[in-house]
Write an enzyme that holds these catalytic residues in place. Structure first.
Site, mmCIF file in Angstrom:
data_model
loop_
_atom_site.group_PDB
_atom_site.id
_atom_site.type_symbol
_atom_site.label_atom_id
_atom_site.label_comp_id
_atom_site.label_asym_id
_atom_site.label_seq_id
_atom_site.Cartn_x
_atom_site.Cartn_y
_atom_site.Cartn_z
ATOM 1 N N GLU A 198 -5.471 7.729 -2.506
ATOM 2 C CA GLU A 198 -5.057 6.925 -2.371
ATOM 3 C C GLU A 198 -5.428 5.676 -2.870
ATOM 4 O OE1 GLU A 198 -4.447 5.689 0.917
ATOM 5 O OE2 GLU A 198 -4.121 7.639 1.778
ATOM 6 N N HIS A 230 1.164 -1.155 -0.254
ATOM 7 C CA HIS A 230 -0.218 0.167 -0.204
ATOM 8 C C HIS A 230 1.065 0.986 -0.262
ATOM 9 C CE1 HIS A 230 -3.639 2.656 1.354
ATOM 10 N NE2 HIS A 230 -2.912 3.377 2.040
ATOM 11 N N GLU A 231 1.867 1.241 0.893
ATOM 12 C CA GLU A 231 2.770 2.171 0.913
ATOM 13 C C GLU A 231 3.369 2.906 0.026
ATOM 14 O OE1 GLU A 231 1.875 5.157 2.481
ATOM 15 O OE2 GLU A 231 0.917 3.368 4.666
ATOM 16 N N HIS A 242 2.071 4.683 -2.857
ATOM 17 C CA HIS A 242 1.815 6.109 -3.021
ATOM 18 C C HIS A 242 3.592 6.435 -4.017
ATOM 19 C CE1 HIS A 242 -1.573 6.686 -0.715
ATOM 20 N NE2 HIS A 242 -1.368 6.357 0.565
#
Length: 716
Positions: free
Chosen positions: A529, A500-501, A504
């Protein structure tokens, strides 16, 4: 005024950028050198803690030069470039200070970073209410025909940002807005610091009440107890009795709630209540934050902070957001209720009818047991396939397969790192060269930011016609070394968080905007997101996992049957988890909506009963450490927008062949590389077609069909 966006550089009313014709190159943009000796993050100023002072001074000096240049009303293109460099200069300090404050083990560095952040925040209020700059931006926007599309978009949003900072208000009101903004920043810092200072503890005696597999997470403690004679029942001395202290930080609490068995001493109950009741000081901080944001929004002419903060995003109004959340809530409720019934029935089967009431501290324990029972899953077996070095290899597999790029480990220069665990990698493309730099700070340690996050250090931007400022980011996690090992072995939810990170980070690293104002994650809040949620799918796909998930001792690839079991277990309580996220978003909208009547905790309790299938435990107030209320004030709904967008992108673009270069090229060229330089709706539609979102009541809402199909939910 500063609008904080957690997983990106703080989103300034100003955003820094590039310049061709104004006086001299930015010393700040030039000092990012990866040479032999440097300072923190590659900034020469930051060789010592007090270097932050000079860093701020130089940023103010350079910004002053640029303000003077803009006041001469140069061409529209040069106005926008100069404005963007001001933001870049200031952002370099704020971002560095924020990362330092959250991760540096040296308290002196942290204190200086806090002081630097405060100074820059105060300076931003001067910039954001500067009429000379505002008039220059208006001139540039009106002469849009002389600008590129991206530059004209920067001019437009800079004007809106000035107006959202109160440039149109009387001097008295501007002063009040500035004081409120400073107060809000201080309250946010205090809220986070309270979480670090008071994680909560529960003492358990005797030690036998804690299962052995949790001992490595706990602190042994001792107390004196009387030893009684069997014959006379009189004390005949004392002995030290061993127990354990549970620190109820989120990670430890999660492990205890999942792993502590039933017993008459109610370990899970005590841990749950303590972990959801600290830090008590944050109840007052949160009430002050709500009041300050509400007052600020009303001065700005809005009915609520929610209206103020949602307005610039795709949703455009709290009414659109709440309509979307209510639709989602109705859709998920039947399935969530059914899941609750299954958990209750399972508990009664295991414990007997007299223990049949289901409590909130039972959820993690029984759902884990049910998943294990249904799919023969053992979390330690799953983790054995995810040693951290192999997971990092997985990140490398993704960028090589999707984008034809490679991550190279590069040595850190003396003074560049903040801890020995930190790694540094360059993202390199064989034809384009280096695309950006990534720091990895993945292990937990005392005093460090307690969660996982992506921190921007530098945004990408054109510095000249031949030079591009490469993006630099840090990926910060809190993984713990495995018991009897120096290397972390990740639970699958930790792997999912890492991916997930990393989504980003890729959004930042692959961005190629002309202006750092739109670099990477500097996008509409309800788009930010989407990449991170999309890359969560990669952490569940066997075709991806088999490329890097290897057993830590045998080197065996993760079995496909095990992955299928993990996927099945994931779906078992998906409706409950989705319902929880909807509840969080409703809380966020309500607390920052038209001023609620305190106390906050009673509002939260009522909404939990209304929007979830679970009971509220009197006396608890989990919102006291829900720091998304700070960073996404009235914006938490964006996670659910992203979940819908990601489901659509995955099913329509990625699912058939998730590691294909064709898929990666589409993701990069149609979405990631544009950052915020194009309208979010155009980016999404251009990637997968018009069906991904729709107009509703003056705003945009995601299509929920793909998410419903994935979760086998009926649309209402």
């Amino acid at each position: 005024m500063l609008s904080l966006l957690r997983r990106s550089c703080p989103k300034l009313r100003f955003k820094p950028g590039y310049i061709f014709g104004y006086p001299g190159p930015s010393t700040t943009s030039r000092q990012y050198a990866f040479s032999t000796a440097t300072g923190l993050y590659g900034f020469d100023h930051l060789k010592t803690p007090k270097g932050f002072r000079r860093f701020v001074d130089d940023a103010f000096e350079r910004s002053g030069e640029l303000v003077a240049y803009i006041s001469g009303m140069p061409s529209s293109a040069e106005i926008i470039r100069a404005m963007d460099e001001i933001s870049n200069t200031v952002c370099s300090v704020i971002d560095s200070a924020e990362l330092c404050r959250q991760t540096h083990p040296d308290r002196e560095f942290v204190e200086e970073a806090i002081k630097a952040s405060i100074r820059v925040n105060e300076y931003l209020h001067y910039l954001n209410t500067n009429h000379t700059l505002y008039n220059a931006v208006i001139k540039a926007e009106q002469e849009g025909n002389l600008l590129t599309d991206e530059a004209h978009r920067v001019a437009h949003y800079l004007r809106l940002d000035f107006e959202r900072s109160g440039i149109h208000l009387s001097a008295e009101k501007v002063d009040r807005v500035n004081r409120l903004s400073i107060e809000i920043s201080q309250l946010c810092r205090q809220f986070n610091q309270n979480i670090v200072n008071d994680p909560g503890t529960v003492d358990i005696f005797p030690a036998s009440h804690m299962p052995r597999n949790l001992h490595h997470l706990l602190k042994p403690i001792y107390r004196s107890t009387s030893v009684v004679s069997k014959d006379s029942w009189r004390p005949r001395g004392t002995m030290n009795e061993k127990g354990f202290r549970i620190t109820t930080d989120p990670h430890t609490l999660s492990c205890v709630l999942q792993g502590a068995p039933n017993d008459e001493f109610q370990v899970r109950k005590m841990a749950y209540i303590k972990g959801n009741s600290v830090p008590h000081a944050n109840l007052g901080v949160l009430d002050q934050l709500i009041a300050s944001r509400h007052e600020l929004a009303q001065i700005m002419g809005y009915r609520s902070y929610a209206e103020f903060n949602v307005k610039p995003n795709m949703a455009s109004s709290p009414e659109v957001v709440m309509s979307f959340l209510l639709e989602m809530s109705k859709m998920v409720k039947p399935s969530a209720d059914e899941e609750l019934k299954k958990i209750r029935d399972f508990k009664r089967e295991k414990c007997g009818q007299q223990y049949g009431d289901l409590e909130p501290w039972d959820e993690a324990y029984y759902t884990a047991m049910m998943k294990s029972s249904a799919y023969d899953l053992d979390s330690s077996v799953v983790a054995s396939y995810f040693p951290l070095p192999q997971c990092i290899k997985g990140l490398k597999v993704l960028v090589e397969s999707l984008f034809g790029a490679t991550f190279h480990s590069i040595p850190l220069a003396p003074g560049e790192s903040w801890h020995p665990d930190v790694l540094k990698m360059s993202l390199h493309h064989p034809e384009e060269g280096d695309l950006g730099y990534l720091y990895l700070d993945l292990y937990s340690r005392k005093g460090k930011y307690p969660g996982c996050a992506h921190f921007a250090i530098k945004g990408g931007r054109m510095v000249s016609e031949t030079e591009y400022q490469l993006p630099v980011v840090a990926l910060v996690c809190n993984f713990s070394a495995s018991h009897n090992s120096s290397t972390a072995r990740l639970n699958h939810w930790e792997l999912e968080t890492l991916f997930h990170e990393f989504g980003h980070a890729l959004h930042s690293l692959l961005s190629r905007t002309d202006y750092q104002h739109f670099s990477g994650t500097r996008v509409a809040l309800d788009l930010a997101e989407a990449p991170s949620n999309l890359f969560e799918y990669y952490s569940w796909d066997y075709r991806v996992l088999k490329t890097f998930a290897k057993h830590y001792s045998t080197g065996e690839s993760i079995p496909e049957k095990l992955v299928e079991s993990m996927q099945g277990a994931r779906k078992m309580f998906a409706a409950t988890e989705l319902q929880r996220q909807i509840f969080y978003a409703v809380i966020d909208q309500t607390l920052f909506g038209e001023q609620p009547t305190p106390p906050t905790s009673s509002i939260v309790a009522d909404l939990k009963r209304q929007y979830t299938s679970w009971k509220h435990v009197d006396g608890t107030h989990w919102e006291a450490r829900f720091n998304h209320l700070l960073n996404y004030g009235a914006g938490y709904y964006s996670y659910l927008y992203a979940k819908c967008f990601a489901a659509t992108i995955w099913q329509k673009l990625c699912q058939e062949d998730p590691l294909s270069f064709t898929t990666g090229t589409a993701l990069r060229t149609k979405f990631l590389q544009h950052g915020g330089a194009k309208e979010p709706s155009h980016l999404l539609s251009g990637l997968v077609g018009d069906g991904i979102l729709r107009n509703f009541n003056g705003g945009m809402v995601p299509d929920i069909s793909c998410l419903c199909n994935e979760m086998k939910l009926e649309k209402v």
